[in-house]
Design a protein around this motif. Structure first.
Motif, short mmCIF file in Angstrom:
data_model
loop_
_atom_site.label_atom_id
_atom_site.label_comp_id
_atom_site.label_asym_id
_atom_site.label_seq_id
_atom_site.Cartn_x
_atom_site.Cartn_y
_atom_site.Cartn_z
N GLU A 300 0.83 -1.27 -0.21
CA GLU A 300 0.01 0.06 0.26
C GLU A 300 0.98 1.14 -0.11
OE1 GLU A 300 -2.44 -0.15 3.15
OE2 GLU A 300 -3.41 -1.88 2.34
N MET A 301 2.68 1.35 0.62
CA MET A 301 2.80 2.09 0.06
C MET A 301 3.98 1.90 -0.33
SD MET A 301 3.86 4.59 3.66
CE MET A 301 2.25 4.65 3.65
N GLU A 302 4.97 2.77 -0.73
CA GLU A 302 6.21 2.66 -1.24
C GLU A 302 7.65 2.48 -0.11
OE1 GLU A 302 7.78 0.99 -3.98
OE2 GLU A 302 5.75 0.14 -4.14
N PRO A 303 8.59 2.11 0.51
CA PRO A 303 9.76 2.66 1.21
C PRO A 303 10.02 3.48 0.33
CG PRO A 303 10.37 0.55 0.03
CD PRO A 303 9.33 0.98 -0.49
N ASP A 304 11.31 4.26 0.89
CA ASP A 304 12.27 5.65 0.06
C ASP A 304 13.71 4.12 0.03
OD1 ASP A 304 10.79 7.09 0.90
OD2 ASP A 304 11.54 7.65 2.47
N ALA A 305 13.75 3.06 0.50
CA ALA A 305 15.38 2.58 0.40
C ALA A 305 14.63 1.42 1.04
CB ALA A 305 15.99 3.28 0.96
N GLY A 306 15.91 0.11 0.29
CA GLY A 306 15.51 -1.03 0.81
C GLY A 306 15.20 -1.96 -0.07
N THR A 307 14.40 -2.91 0.41
CA THR A 307 13.90 -4.54 -0.04
C THR A 307 12.70 -5.22 0.09
OG1 THR A 307 14.59 -5.35 -0.59
CG2 THR A 307 14.99 -4.38 -2.32
N TYR A 308 11.87 -5.92 -0.25
CA TYR A 308 11.20 -6.62 1.09
C TYR A 308 10.65 -8.33 0.01
CZ TYR A 308 6.53 -4.87 -0.25
OH TYR A 308 4.70 -4.72 -1.16
N LYS A 309 10.62 -9.37 0.73
CA LYS A 309 10.34 -9.81 -0.92
C LYS A 309 9.52 -11.40 0.08
CE LYS A 309 12.40 -13.45 -3.83
NZ LYS A 309 13.50 -14.35 -4.03
N TRP A 310 8.41 -11.45 -0.51
CA TRP A 310 7.30 -12.35 0.29
C TRP A 310 8.11 -13.83 -0.12
CZ3 TRP A 310 4.16 -12.54 4.30
CH2 TRP A 310 4.02 -10.62 4.75
N GLY A 311 7.89 -14.70 0.67
CA GLY A 311 8.29 -16.46 -0.04
C GLY A 311 7.23 -16.95 -1.16
N VAL A 312 6.77 -17.92 -2.14
CA VAL A 312 7.24 -17.48 -3.22
C VAL A 312 5.27 -18.93 -2.47
CG1 VAL A 312 7.95 -18.26 -5.02
CG2 VAL A 312 8.26 -19.69 -3.60
N THR A 313 5.11 -19.42 -1.80
CA THR A 313 4.55 -20.22 -0.96
C THR A 313 3.24 -19.29 -0.13
OG1 THR A 313 5.54 -20.87 0.62
CG2 THR A 313 5.71 -22.34 -1.51
N THR A 314 3.36 -18.15 -0.19
CA THR A 314 3.21 -17.38 0.60
C THR A 314 1.50 -16.38 0.16
OG1 THR A 314 4.32 -15.00 0.95
CG2 THR A 314 4.59 -16.64 2.22
N SER A 315 0.55 -16.04 1.13
CA SER A 315 -0.44 -15.41 0.58
C SER A 315 -0.89 -15.00 2.34
CB SER A 315 -2.00 -15.98 0.52
OG SER A 315 -2.42 -17.40 1.28
N GLN A 316 -1.00 -13.63 1.74
CA GLN A 316 -1.02 -12.43 2.99
C GLN A 316 -2.42 -12.35 3.40
OE1 GLN A 316 0.86 -11.22 0.30
NE2 GLN A 316 2.06 -12.79 1.38
#
Length: 416
Positions: A300-316
């Motif tokens: 819902e919002m973009e970070p100013d810097a950095g990354t995040y990655k959800w696992g391929v088997t995840t659903s939130q």
């Protein structure tokens, strides 16, 4: 404790707190008005001296410092003390209104859900304040840890009556459960006795030699009265998060996340890894930082810097802190939840609503007129129906009653 968060928007934070002692506040304002007059008369001088005497008697010279102490204790920084209430976010307004209720050492303090929107430090401060408060406190709260720490008596409103128990919440719970258990056991013994007497009477009432004994037992039978055990008015929803897909070992990787909101850096180089079966609590005084992190993780919002990655088997599935936009429409509860259902079947959807204590006729209520607690139950229904295997919850217990919180606790303990 005032529930209208917008009532004092035209006043400063410090004035709002001092209004907790309305007479003292009125004296301060009348004094200021008299001294501001250009044509100061003898009558004004007499009135001012009367007000000064009453002001001193009420310890008015310490009013601002006392108010500031309460605000600081609840985590409101000094630079906000002269801000207008309209400029504060909702969470800080709640703290100011709580300080207002505590100000002036009242004889009776009435607190309706005082821990809502408070962080852990503010709750701990409030607990200590109330423990040391020498007058009467009457509190309604869904926070059983708070009740255990603060309360010396519990008024149980159930079975159509109020019953007072000495002790804290845990003692009340054990006592009330024991009382019902004892009544059931006593009824069971009475029922066994009734059955025994009835069998004797039916066997020997026509027997001349046993007629006196049968008559005697009839009288004994008439005297036995079962204790009436009314059904409890407490209802527990059934909360059960069942993932559609088993989650893998890699769940979430966050690297060097940074975010500035309104000129303030709320996230600064945040990195962490979540694995399968991890259950993590984010704690701290900065609510905006936690909510911002969740909004980034949900896209819902973009970070100013950095990354995040959800696992391929995840659903939130996400429970937002402010769900206002979810309910700003004309949908009924059933239609609203139908929009999130993977199965196009109203009976299937009503099953989830039923678990959350929405009876059949409740399904046609419009979502925009729901109470705070009903909206939370709707959001939990949405999370259950999604079948997600990763849950993100931002303050999910606000507005929930004790029974719903217990059900949510149990649902999260069982998950996944």
């Amino acid at each position: 404790l005032q529930q209208d968060h917008f009532k004092y928007d035209a006043y400063t934070v410090l004035d709002t707190v001092i209004m907790g002692n309305q007479r003292l506040y009125d004296i301060m304002k009348e004094k200021d008005a008299i001294y501001a007059k250009e044509d100061f008369s003898d009558e004004d001088g007499i009135r001012a001296s009367e007000l000064e005497a009453e002001f001193a008697e009420m310890d008015g010279w310490n009013a601002e410092s006392d108010a500031a102490m309460l605000l600081n204790g609840l985590g409101i920084p000094t630079e906000n003390h002269y801000s207008m209430m309209s400029e504060l976010p909702g969470a800080l307004k709640v703290k100011v209104l709580l300080a207002q209720a505590l100000f002036g050492n009242p004889d009776i303090l009435l607190l309706d859900e005082p821990t809502n929107h408070l962080d852990l430090d503010a709750i701990a401060w409030l607990e200590e304040f109330l423990i040391n408060f020498e007058n009467t406190v009457i509190v309604v709260s869904h926070d059983r840890y708070f009740l255990n720490k603060v309360c010396t008596q519990i008024a149980d409103i159930d079975y159509g009556k109020i019953q007072l128990y000495a002790g804290n919440y845990d003692f009340w719970y054990e006592s009330s459960q024991l009382l019902v258990k004892q009544m059931k056991e006593a009824n069971k013994k009475k029922e066994e006795k009734i059955k025994e007497l009835q069998e004797f009477i039916s066997r020997f009432s026509a027997n001349a030699s046993k007629s006196k004994q049968a008559t005697s037992r009839k009288r004994a039978l008439e005297k036995i009265e079962l204790d009436e055990i009314k059904p409890s008015s407490r209802k527990y929803p059934y909360i059960d998060f069942r993932p559609d897909r088993e989650i893998g070992n890699e769940v979430l990787t966050v690297e060097h996340l940074t975010k500035t909101v309104n000129g303030v850096k709320v996230l600064d180089d945040i990195s962490f890894i979540l694995n399968r079966e991890d259950k993590v609590a984010f704690v701290g005084g900065n609510e905006l930082a936690k909510t911002t992190l969740f909004q980034i993780l949900m896209g819902e919002m973009e970070p100013d810097a950095g990354t995040y990655k959800w696992g391929v088997t995840t659903s939130q599935a996400y429970f937002p802190k402010d769900p206002t936009s979810e309910f700003d429409n004309d949908y009924t509860i059933a239609d609203w939840l139908m929009g999130y259902s993977p199965v196009d079947d109203i009976t299937y959807v009503r099953g989830f609503l039923g678990r959350m204590l929405f009876a059949g006729e409740d399904g046609v209520k419009k979502v925009k007129v729901l109470s705070g607690g009903e909206k939370v139950r709707c959001l939990l229904s949405k999370m259950m129906i999604s079948g997600a295997n990763c849950l993100i919850l931002d303050e999910p217990t606000n507005h929930l009653d004790m029974e719903s919180i217990t059900a949510l606790n149990n649902g999260l303990i069982k998950f996944p």
